[in-house]
Design an enzyme around this catalytic site. Structure first.
Site, PDB file in Angstrom:
ATOM      1  N   CYS A 250       0.900  -1.170  -0.181  1.00 31.79           N
ATOM      2  CA  CYS A 250       0.077  -0.002  -0.134  1.00 31.79           C
ATOM      3  C   CYS A 250       0.946   1.288  -0.088  1.00 31.79           C
ATOM      4  CB  CYS A 250      -0.779   0.034   1.282  1.00 31.79           C
ATOM      5  SG  CYS A 250      -2.094   1.551   1.335  1.00 31.79           S
TER       6      CYS A 250
ATOM      7  N   CYS B  74      -6.270  -4.249   6.914  1.00 32.69           N
ATOM      8  CA  CYS B  74      -7.350  -3.465   6.905  1.00 32.69           C
ATOM      9  C   CYS B  74      -8.614  -3.800   6.082  1.00 32.69           C
ATOM     10  CB  CYS B  74      -6.896  -2.076   6.288  1.00 32.69           C
ATOM     11  SG  CYS B  74      -6.381  -2.137   4.646  1.00 32.69           S
TER      12      CYS B  74
END
Length: 367
Positions: free
Chosen positions: A101, A199
């Protein structure tokens, strides 16, 4: 400077944005909408990037009196991080989605858009330091708070990306001081729990999440002699070093625990063995990057420390460039290293760069 503050909705990014304002920068806040499940609410300390987090980020921006926007990067995130995560596990590898990410979203897609809009820097709540050497070159270093140091997951940043990176929390001695500062500033997120787990898998059930996407594919669990000692419902549910949940039906002759040594998706088999057989004496990979100036002595080899997990202890090593990519030989064996993990190289506190592990060489175990 014009600074874009990436605001996750947590306490770290809130205080980072506030410090950028205090430093006199022209700050704009932005929250990245990465979760496709727009109605998902945060549960305790799990997950991030939810509706609740976006609202918390907006409230903080209002307290600071700065402009605030929400940018929808969910399609890019799904393709670059989530799809990659699934594909890596399907290939028998163990990826680090937080590192991906940072590489592909926060310091690629976000940074590209920020630069296009005329921003001079992107500010985040990461615990790391960016310094400038005598020749004006930017370097990435560990944070002052070793317990919170996040330089490992930032090891993918290149020199060009470091030129725009701003980490205001890097010299803060502890997270407790950050929370205390947030409380003084009147931020509602001062006592908000840290997010944990992946997440996009907020319940923490990675095996179940992967099974939903990759399905069931029963196969054998073998020992190192090729003897079947159990069955599995899908090799993608296993990772090197794993001890629990192996579904073994035959105990080891010596009665000691067994660990996953290999995941072989082509034959849909999982190989298990002793803890001693997890020891890795060499690792290598074809995908690497340098965080600034490349180290000297790439061909002959250079001394460094290698870290293979976010909170693992760094191990002294020698690294060099070969025809097959970066090869790292640690001074002492590393246990349970899986293909797909990232090995980040350090010189003291400075991050030199990283390599995605493609291959490992196990240390021979005496008969």
């Amino acid at each position: 400077m014009k600074v874009l503050a990436a605001m996750s909705g947590g306490v770290d990014s809130a205080v980072a944005a506030a410090r950028a304002v205090d430093a006199g920068h022209d700050v704009t806040g932005v929250h990245l909408a990465l979760n496709r499940s727009r109605g998902t609410l945060r549960e305790g300390s799990r997950g991030c990037c939810t509706i609740e987090d976006a609202m918390d980020a907006r409230r903080t921006a209002d307290v600071l009196g700065i402009p605030f926007y929400v940018w929808d990067f969910s399609d890019r995130f799904s393709e670059a991080v989530v799809d990659d995560f699934v594909a890596e596990y399907a290939a028998g590898r163990t990826p680090n989605p937080c590192l991906r990410c940072n590489e592909r979203i926060k310091f690629a897609a976000l940074l590209d858009k920020a630069v296009a809009l005329g921003f001079d820097a992107v500010c985040t709540g990461h615990y790391a330091l960016v310094t400038t050497d005598a020749e004006g070159r930017r370097e990435l270093h560990r944070a002052s708070d070793e317990a919170k140091d996040q330089s490992y997951v930032l090891g993918v940043l290149t020199a060009d990306q470091l030129a725009y990176a701003m980490f205001p929390l890097g010299r803060t001695p502890s997270k407790a001081l950050v929370r205390a500062e947030a409380e003084r500033r009147g931020f509602r997120v001062a006592s908000k729990p840290d997010s944990h787990d992946i997440c996009f898998i907020p319940d923490g059930d990675t095996r179940g999440w992967l099974a939903d996407r990759l399905g069931s594919a029963p196969g054998p669990v073998l020992d190192t002699d090729g003897v079947e000692v159990g069955r599995h419902e899908g090799s993608h549910a296993y990772t090197v070093g794993q001890r629990r949940g192996l579904s073994l039906t035959r105990p080891a002759p010596d009665g000691r625990p067994r660990f996953v040594l290999e995941v072989k998706p082509a034959s849909n088999t999982v190989v298990v063995g002793s803890r001693e057989q997890l020891a890795i004496g060499e690792l290598g990979g074809e995908r690497w990057s340098w965080s600034g100036e490349a180290p000297a002595g790439l061909d002959a080899g250079f001394r460094c420390h290698v870290q293979v997990r976010a909170h693992a202890d760094p191990v002294p090593a020698v690294a060099r460039i070969t025809a097959e990519g970066v090869v790292v030989r640690p001074d002492e064996p590393i246990l349970g290293l899986a293909p797909g993990q990232s090995a980040v190289l350090y010189d003291g506190t400075r991050v030199l760069g990283q390599v995605t592990v493609d291959r490992t060489v196990r240390v021979p175990v005496p008969a």
